[in-house]
Every structure is written in structure tokens, then in C-alpha cells.
Design a protein around this motif. Structure first.
Motif, short mmCIF file in Angstrom:
data_model
loop_
_atom_site.label_atom_id
_atom_site.label_comp_id
_atom_site.label_asym_id
_atom_site.label_seq_id
_atom_site.Cartn_x
_atom_site.Cartn_y
_atom_site.Cartn_z
N VAL A 5 -15.46 18.29 21.29
CA VAL A 5 -16.72 18.99 21.01
C VAL A 5 -17.52 19.05 22.30
CG1 VAL A 5 -16.90 18.43 18.54
CG2 VAL A 5 -17.84 16.84 20.24
N ALA A 6 -18.34 20.09 22.41
CA ALA A 6 -19.16 20.28 23.61
C ALA A 6 -20.59 20.54 23.18
CB ALA A 6 -18.61 21.43 24.44
N ARG A 7 -21.54 20.19 24.06
CA ARG A 7 -22.96 20.34 23.75
C ARG A 7 -23.54 21.54 24.49
NH1 ARG A 7 -26.81 15.19 23.46
NH2 ARG A 7 -28.21 16.05 21.92
N ARG A 8 -24.25 22.38 23.73
CA ARG A 8 -24.85 23.60 24.30
C ARG A 8 -25.98 23.24 25.26
NH1 ARG A 8 -24.97 28.64 21.64
NH2 ARG A 8 -23.12 28.89 20.40
N GLY A 9 -26.04 24.01 26.34
CA GLY A 9 -27.06 23.77 27.36
C GLY A 9 -28.41 24.35 26.98
N PRO A 10 -29.46 23.96 27.71
CA PRO A 10 -30.80 24.48 27.44
C PRO A 10 -30.87 25.98 27.70
CG PRO A 10 -30.78 23.16 29.46
CD PRO A 10 -29.42 23.04 28.83
N GLY A 11 -31.76 26.64 26.99
CA GLY A 11 -31.96 28.06 27.19
C GLY A 11 -30.97 28.94 26.43
N ARG A 12 -30.06 28.32 25.71
CA ARG A 12 -29.08 29.07 24.91
C ARG A 12 -29.44 28.93 23.44
NH1 ARG A 12 -23.36 27.31 25.54
NH2 ARG A 12 -22.98 29.33 24.64
N HIS A 13 -28.95 29.86 22.63
CA HIS A 13 -29.13 29.77 21.18
C HIS A 13 -28.56 28.43 20.71
CE1 HIS A 13 -29.48 31.05 17.06
NE2 HIS A 13 -28.18 30.88 16.87
N GLU A 40 -20.37 26.11 30.79
CA GLU A 40 -21.51 26.55 30.01
C GLU A 40 -22.15 25.44 29.20
OE1 GLU A 40 -20.84 30.07 27.73
OE2 GLU A 40 -19.78 31.06 29.35
N HIS A 41 -21.48 24.32 29.05
CA HIS A 41 -21.99 23.21 28.25
C HIS A 41 -22.52 22.11 29.17
CE1 HIS A 41 -19.18 25.29 25.51
NE2 HIS A 41 -20.03 24.92 24.58
N VAL A 42 -23.39 21.26 28.62
CA VAL A 42 -23.98 20.18 29.42
C VAL A 42 -23.31 18.83 29.19
CG1 VAL A 42 -26.22 21.29 29.69
CG2 VAL A 42 -25.82 19.81 27.71
N ASP A 43 -22.49 18.73 28.15
CA ASP A 43 -21.82 17.47 27.85
C ASP A 43 -20.62 17.78 26.97
OD1 ASP A 43 -21.31 14.76 27.78
OD2 ASP A 43 -23.02 14.23 26.52
N GLY A 73 -21.55 12.83 11.97
CA GLY A 73 -22.77 12.27 12.55
C GLY A 73 -23.34 13.08 13.70
N LEU A 74 -22.66 14.13 14.11
CA LEU A 74 -23.14 14.95 15.24
C LEU A 74 -24.08 16.05 14.75
CD1 LEU A 74 -19.85 15.43 17.29
CD2 LEU A 74 -21.73 13.86 17.77
N ASP A 75 -24.98 16.47 15.62
CA ASP A 75 -25.89 17.57 15.32
C ASP A 75 -25.15 18.88 15.60
OD1 ASP A 75 -28.08 19.16 14.82
OD2 ASP A 75 -29.10 18.69 16.71
N LEU A 76 -24.51 19.40 14.56
CA LEU A 76 -23.69 20.61 14.67
C LEU A 76 -24.43 21.81 14.10
CD1 LEU A 76 -20.34 19.18 13.22
CD2 LEU A 76 -20.78 19.68 15.62
N PRO A 77 -24.17 23.03 14.61
CA PRO A 77 -24.69 24.23 13.95
C PRO A 77 -24.13 24.30 12.53
CG PRO A 77 -23.77 24.78 16.10
CD PRO A 77 -23.39 23.35 15.80
N GLU A 78 -24.85 24.96 11.65
CA GLU A 78 -24.44 25.03 10.24
C GLU A 78 -23.03 25.59 10.07
OE1 GLU A 78 -24.55 24.23 6.36
OE2 GLU A 78 -26.08 23.61 7.81
N SER A 79 -22.67 26.62 10.84
CA SER A 79 -21.33 27.20 10.69
C SER A 79 -20.24 26.20 11.08
CB SER A 79 -21.21 28.48 11.52
OG SER A 79 -21.58 28.23 12.86
N ASP A 80 -20.47 25.41 12.13
CA ASP A 80 -19.49 24.39 12.53
C ASP A 80 -19.42 23.29 11.48
OD1 ASP A 80 -20.15 25.88 14.98
OD2 ASP A 80 -18.91 24.41 15.99
N ARG A 81 -20.57 22.93 10.90
CA ARG A 81 -20.59 21.89 9.86
C ARG A 81 -19.77 22.35 8.64
NH1 ARG A 81 -22.07 17.50 10.06
NH2 ARG A 81 -23.79 17.80 11.48
N GLY A 115 -28.65 22.24 22.73
CA GLY A 115 -28.61 20.83 22.41
C GLY A 115 -27.67 20.47 21.27
N LYS A 116 -27.21 21.44 20.53
CA LYS A 116 -26.29 21.14 19.43
C LYS A 116 -24.86 21.00 19.95
CE LYS A 116 -28.80 22.92 15.48
NZ LYS A 116 -28.88 21.76 14.62
N TRP A 117 -24.08 20.18 19.25
CA TRP A 117 -22.67 20.01 19.54
C TRP A 117 -21.91 21.11 18.81
CZ3 TRP A 117 -20.93 16.56 23.04
CH2 TRP A 117 -21.83 15.57 23.44
N GLU A 118 -20.82 21.57 19.39
CA GLU A 118 -20.05 22.65 18.76
C GLU A 118 -18.59 22.56 19.16
OE1 GLU A 118 -21.32 26.46 20.22
OE2 GLU A 118 -20.83 25.97 22.28
N PHE A 119 -17.79 23.27 18.37
CA PHE A 119 -16.41 23.49 18.78
C PHE A 119 -16.45 24.65 19.76
CE2 PHE A 119 -15.98 21.98 14.31
CZ PHE A 119 -15.46 20.74 14.62
#
Length: 131
Positions: A19-27, A97-100, A111-119, A30-34
Motif C-alpha cells: 500500500v502507498a500513501r497519497r501525497g499532499p495536494g492530491r485528491h 507520486e506517493h509520500v510513503d 486499520g489503515l485510512d483507506l479511500p472508500e473504494s479501496d475499503r 494522506g490516505k493509504w491506497e492500492f
């Protein structure tokens, strides 16, 4: 209205999921995503996923089985997330493109903060959270 088609990669190695974390300034910053992204006109979802993983992570992948589709109506246009199992063929992961990024056990995804579609995809693939 048509749905926006987006791909996501389930990249599993040694029993863990990437999983990767979205960077600032993007839709959804801060959320984790596939990792993955939009299917562009003229592309198949598999081609889009290979392109996105090369752009975002610098890796060459083989797109495997289609796992599920998760439709999220809570935005305009509605989002259809197409989830595929992916195998890394070449390249070390470099975040463009990701920060982490993390490799996590499937049980830790809940337990991760995922976007609803990923959840929704996690629930389909790995079952609802137990407890």
C-alpha cells in the motif's frame, strides 16, 4: 452518467500486501491506497495498470487475475475500481507520486485510512473486519 474506471493493484509478496500513501495536494491526500490509476481512452484496464505502476512506482508488472470491482457512488462521476492481482517482474519500488509505502499483512489493512473504494475492495477480498 458513465463511471470513471480506475484500476488498483493487489501486489503481494511474502504474504504481505503493498500500500502507498497519497501525497499532499492530491485528491484524498494522506490516505493509504492500492497503487493504480485511471483507465485512459483506448486502454484496457490491464494496460492502464501496467502504465500506472511504471509511472508511480518504477516497476514492470504482469497483471494477473481480475479480483473484483467496487463501485463507489459517493462522488461525481461515480467510480468503478477494478482490482487485479499483480506480480512484479522487474524493478525496485521507487515512490514518484506517493509520500510513503508499506508492506502490510492483509489483517492490517482494516486499520489503515483507506479511500472508500479501496475499503470496499478489502472487504471483498479479505472479508470484513473480525471483532
Amino acid at each position: 452518467m458513465s463511471r470513471q474506471r480506475v484500476t488498483a493493484a493487489i501486489l503481494e509478496e511474502d504474504g504481505r500486501v503493498f500500500v502507498a500513501r497519497r501525497g499532499p495536494g492530491r485528491h484524498l491526500a494522506g490516505k493509504w491506497e492500492f497503487p493504480g490509476g485511471k483507465v485512459e481512452p483506448g486502454e484496457t484496464p490491464e494496460q492502464a495498470l501496467q502504465r500506472e505502476l511504471a509511472e508511480e512506482l518504477g516497476i514492470t508488472c504482469e497483471v494477473g487475475e481480475f479480483l473484483c470491482a467496487a463501485v463507489y457512488e459517493g462522488r461525481e462521476p461515480p467510480l468503478e475500481l477494478l482490482v487485479y492481482r499483480v506480480h512484479r517482474v522487474a524493478g525496485a519500488i521507487v515512490l514518484h507520486e506517493h509520500v510513503d509505502a508499506r508492506w502490510v499483512s492483509p489483517g492490517d489493512l482494516a486499520g489503515l485510512d483507506l479511500p472508500e473504494s479501496d475499503r470496499m475492495a478489502v472487504d471483498r477480498l479479505y472479508g470484513k473486519e473480525s471483532g
